[in-house]
Design an enzyme around this catalytic site. Structure first.
Site, short mmCIF file in Angstrom:
data_model
loop_
_atom_site.label_atom_id
_atom_site.label_comp_id
_atom_site.label_asym_id
_atom_site.label_seq_id
_atom_site.Cartn_x
_atom_site.Cartn_y
_atom_site.Cartn_z
N ASP A 70 -36.28 -51.90 -3.50
CA ASP A 70 -36.06 -50.87 -2.48
C ASP A 70 -36.91 -49.63 -2.80
OD1 ASP A 70 -35.02 -49.29 -0.50
OD2 ASP A 70 -32.92 -49.52 -1.10
N GLY A 109 -39.97 -51.07 6.93
CA GLY A 109 -40.99 -51.39 7.93
C GLY A 109 -42.26 -50.55 7.84
N ASP A 130 -31.99 -48.47 7.88
CA ASP A 130 -30.67 -49.09 7.69
C ASP A 130 -29.95 -49.21 9.04
OD1 ASP A 130 -31.52 -48.76 5.14
OD2 ASP A 130 -29.70 -47.78 4.41
C1 GLA Z 1 -31.39 -48.07 1.15
C2 GLA Z 1 -31.46 -49.51 1.65
C3 GLA Z 1 -30.06 -50.05 1.84
C4 GLA Z 1 -29.28 -49.95 0.54
C5 GLA Z 1 -29.30 -48.52 0.03
C6 GLA Z 1 -28.71 -48.42 -1.36
O1 GLA Z 1 -30.86 -47.22 2.10
O2 GLA Z 1 -32.19 -49.61 2.85
O3 GLA Z 1 -30.10 -51.41 2.27
O4 GLA Z 1 -29.83 -50.83 -0.39
O5 GLA Z 1 -30.63 -48.02 -0.03
O6 GLA Z 1 -28.75 -47.13 -1.87
#
Ligand code: GLA
Length: 532
Positions: A273, A315, A336
Site C-alpha cells: 500500500d 489507480g 477506498d
Molecule cells: C489505505 C488502503 C485501504 C487500507 C488502509 C489501511 O487506505 O487503500 O485498503 O489498507 O489504507 O490503513
C-alpha cells in the site's frame, strides 16, 4: 412461450418474488465486543435468491490453478454437500497428494508443465467429479483471488484472535466450500511508533532489521500454521513508505528483510500500500510510481514460496496499464470504496461502474493480473465511529456489487465481520453459478455494452462460448432494462438462465428484457439455443 416467460419474469421481478424470505436472525449479543461494536439492525427481512446447494456433493471454485516449481502447494477442493465427504484426485502429478478427509491437496511440484487432474468428492448421497488444471510455471492467480480482508470491519483493532476466528468462520460458514481461501490481515499488525497503546508498542525490527509484529500478534508463524491447517491461505500488508496509512511501520529501506520475514512467517499474499511513500517521492512520474512495486515483486519471486502481490496505490498513473508488467497479480483501480461509511453506495457506482468504463479496464485484466475495485462491503462493517453496523448498501445494491464484481472478474475479497455472517450475506457470497462468472478460466473481464441514462447492460464472455449479461438500474425507480442482441454481438436465439435464482427462463430472440428494481440487477447467462 417467449412472451409468457417474459411476462412471468417481469411479474416476478416486479412483485419482489423470492425463493425464500428470512429474518436476519444471526445477531449474537453474547458476542458483542467490549468497548468495540454496537450492533444495529436496519432491516428485518431481506430477499434471499440463492437456492441452497444440493446435499449430494458438488465441486465448486476455480478450474485452473497456478503454482511455481518448488513452492509449497496448497489447494483445498471446494465442495458443497453433506458431510462426511471423501475426496480424491485422479492423475495428480508426482509430488502432490490429497487428504481424503478434508480435500487438501499439498506437496511440491518439481517440474513445470500443465497437469489435467480430475477432482472427486463423495458422500452418502452421491458422487461428483470435476476437471481441474494445474499450471506449474511463473504465473499465480490464474483466476481472481477469493477470500477475506480485515480492514473494513476491524480497521485498527485487528488481532491474532480476530484472524483465527475469521479462519474458523471461513470453514464453519461453508465459504471455503465455494472457493474462498485467503484470510488476509490488513494494516495495523506492525508496531506503531509513538503510540501510547501498549499493545501497539515494541521494537519495530529485530537485530537483523526484519520487521516485528506488535503484541496483538504474538506469533505470526503460529497464526499462519493455524490458517494453513484449515486448508486456507494467509495474507499480510505493508507499505513501500516508512509508515503504513494508519501510521504503523512500513517496509521502506528494509524491503528485502521484510519480504524474507513474510516468507518465513508463511504468508501467501501481500498487499503493498503506497501510503507514506508519497513523502519519499513527491510528484512521481510513471517510472517512480512503478519502482517500489517492481522491487517488491522481484524480491517476492526470489522466495521459495508463492506470494500473490496486490498493488494498492489507488489507480495512480493508470496502474492498470503497467500493473502486470511490474509483477502485480492485482491492482486497486481507485481510492477506498468505503472511505466513508455513508458514501459506500456512491463509491460503488463511481469506482465500480464509471472508473472502470471510462478507463476501459476490461482491456487490462486477465489470468494472473486483475483489476481490483476494492472489497465486498457486505454484512457488518466498521462505521468508522468505533461501532459496527450493517452495510449501508440496500439489499439490491449488495446484489449489484457482487454481480458487477463477478462480471468484471474482480478479486472477491469480503471485508465484513466473519463472525456475524447472516443468511442474506451468505446468499450473496455463496452462489456458485454467480461465482463461476468471476472464476471462469478464460479470465476475460466484462464491460459495459450499453447505457441509456440510468440503465446499463454489461456483458462478459465465458470460456464455453456463453455470455453473462448484467441488467443494471442506477435510477431511483424500478425500470425495464433490455439487453439487445445487437449490443451483445449475437444473432441467434439464446437459452437464458437467471444466475441468482439458478433457474432457466426459456429461449429469447433479438433481446432479453426484465424489470429491475432501484439500484438493482438481473444477472443472466445465455447460450446459443442449438448448443447443449
Ligand atoms: C489505505 C488502503 C485501504 C487500507 C488502509 C489501511 O487506505 O487503500 O485498503 O489498507 O489504507 O490503513
Amino acid at each position: 412461450m417467449k412472451h409468457l416467460i417474459t411476462f412471468l419474469l417481469l411479474a416476478f421481478a416486479g412483485s419482489g418474488w423470492a425463493a425464500e424470505t428470512v429474518p436476519l436472525s444471526t445477531l449474537d449479543l453474547s458476542k458483542m465486543r467490549q468497548g468495540w461494536g454496537t450492533p444495529q439492525i436496519d432491516r428485518s427481512v431481506t430477499e434471499i435468491l440463492t437456492p441452497q446447494p444440493p446435499r449430494a456433493p458438488r465441486i465448486n471454485g476455480a478450474k485452473v490453478f497456478g503454482v511455481r516449481p518448488g513452492s509449497p502447494f496448497l489447494f483445498t477442493i471446494p465442495a458443497t454437500g453433506d458431510r462426511p465427504m471423501k475426496f480424491a484426485a485422479d492423475r495428480l502429478p508426482k509430488g502432490l497428494k490429497v487428504n481424503p478427509d478434508n480435500g487438501q491437496i499439498t506437496g511440491v511440484l518439481a517440474n513445470r508443465g500443465e497437469y489435467q487432474v480430475i477432482l472427486r468428492a463423495a458422500n452418502a448421497l452421491g458422487k461428483a467429479t470435476r476437471p481441474f488444471k494445474i499450471v506449474c510455471g511463473d504465473t499465480l492467480a490464474l483466476t481472481p483471488h477469493m477470500g477475506w480482508n480485515s480492514w473494513y470491519i476491524w480497521e485498527n483493532h485487528v488481532t491474532d484472535k480476530v484472524m483465527r476466528d475469521a479462519a474458523d468462520a471461513m470453514v464453519s460458514s461453508g465459504m471455503l466450500n465455494h472457493g474462498y481461501i485467503y484470510v488476509n490481515i490488513d494494516d495495523c499488525w506492525a508496531v506503531k511508533p509513538g503510540s501510547n497503546d501498549a499493545t501497539l508498542q515494541g521494537e519495530p525490527r529485530d537485530a537483523q532489521g526484519k520487521v516485528n509484529s506488535n503484541p496483538r500478534f504474538p506469533d505470526m508463524r503460529a497464526l499462519t500454521d493455524y490458517i494453513h491447517s484449515q486448508g486456507l491461505k494467509a495474507g499480510i500488508y505493508t507499505s513501500p513508505g516508512p509508515l503504513t496509512c494508519a501510521g504503523h511501520v512500513g517496509a521502506y529501506q528494509h524491503e528485502e528483510q521484510d519480504v524474507q520475514r513474510f516468507a518465513e512467517w508463511g504468508f501467501d499474499f501481500l498487499k503493498h500500500d503506497w501510503c507514506s511513500y508519497g513523502e519519499v517521492v513527491k510528484n512521481p512520474d510513471r517510472a517512480a510510481l512503478q519502482k517500489p512495486y517492481r522491487q517488491i515483486s522481484e524480491m517476492l519471486r526470489r522466495q521459495q514460496r508463492d506470494i500473490v502481490l496486490n498493488l494498492c496505490q489507488y489507480g495512480m498513473g493508470k496502474v492498470w496499464e503497467w500493473g502486470r508488467e511490474v509483477g502485480g497479480n492485482s491492482w486497486r483501480t481507485a481510492g477506498d470504496l468505503g472511505q466513508t461509511f455513508e458514501g459506500i453506495a456512491t463509491g460503488l457506482f463511481r469506482d465500480g461502474f464509471d472508473v472502470y468504463s471510462i478507463n476501459q479496464l476490461h482491456k487490462f485484466g486477465g489470468p494472473g493480473a486483475w483489476n481490483d475495485p476494492d472489497y465486498l462491503l457486505l454484512g457488518y462493517l466498521s462505521n468508522w465511529k468505533g461501532q459496527t453496523a450493517p452495510t449501508p448498501l440496500t439489499p439490491n445494491e449488495q446484489y449489484t456489487q457482487v454481480s458487477l464484481w463477478c462480471l468484471v472478474a474482480a478479486p472477491l475479497i469480503f471485508s465484513g465481520d466473519m463472525t456475524r455472517l447472516d443468511a442474506f450475506t451468505l446468499n450473496l457470497l455463496c452462489n456458485d453459478e454467480v461465482l463461476e462468472v468471476d472464476q471462469d478460466p478464460l479470465g476475460k473481464p466484462g464491460r459495459r455494452v450499453a447505457k441509456t441514462e440510468d440503465l446499463e447492460v454489461w456483458a462478459k464472455e465465458m470460456e464455453d462460448g456463453s455470455k453473462v449479461v448484467g441488467l443494471f438500474n442506477r435510477g431511483e425507480m424500478e425500470m425495464t432494462v433490455a439487453a439487445k442482441w445487437s449490443d451483445l454481438g449475437i444473432q441467434e436465439k439464446q437459452r437464458v438462465r437467471d444466475l441468482w435464482r439458478q433457474i432457466g427462463l426459456g429461449s429469447f430472440d433479438q433481446q432479453f428484457q426484465a424489470s429491475v428494481p432501484r439500484h438493482g440487477v438481473v444477472l443472466v447467462r445465455m447460450w446459443p439455443l442449438h448448443r447443449p
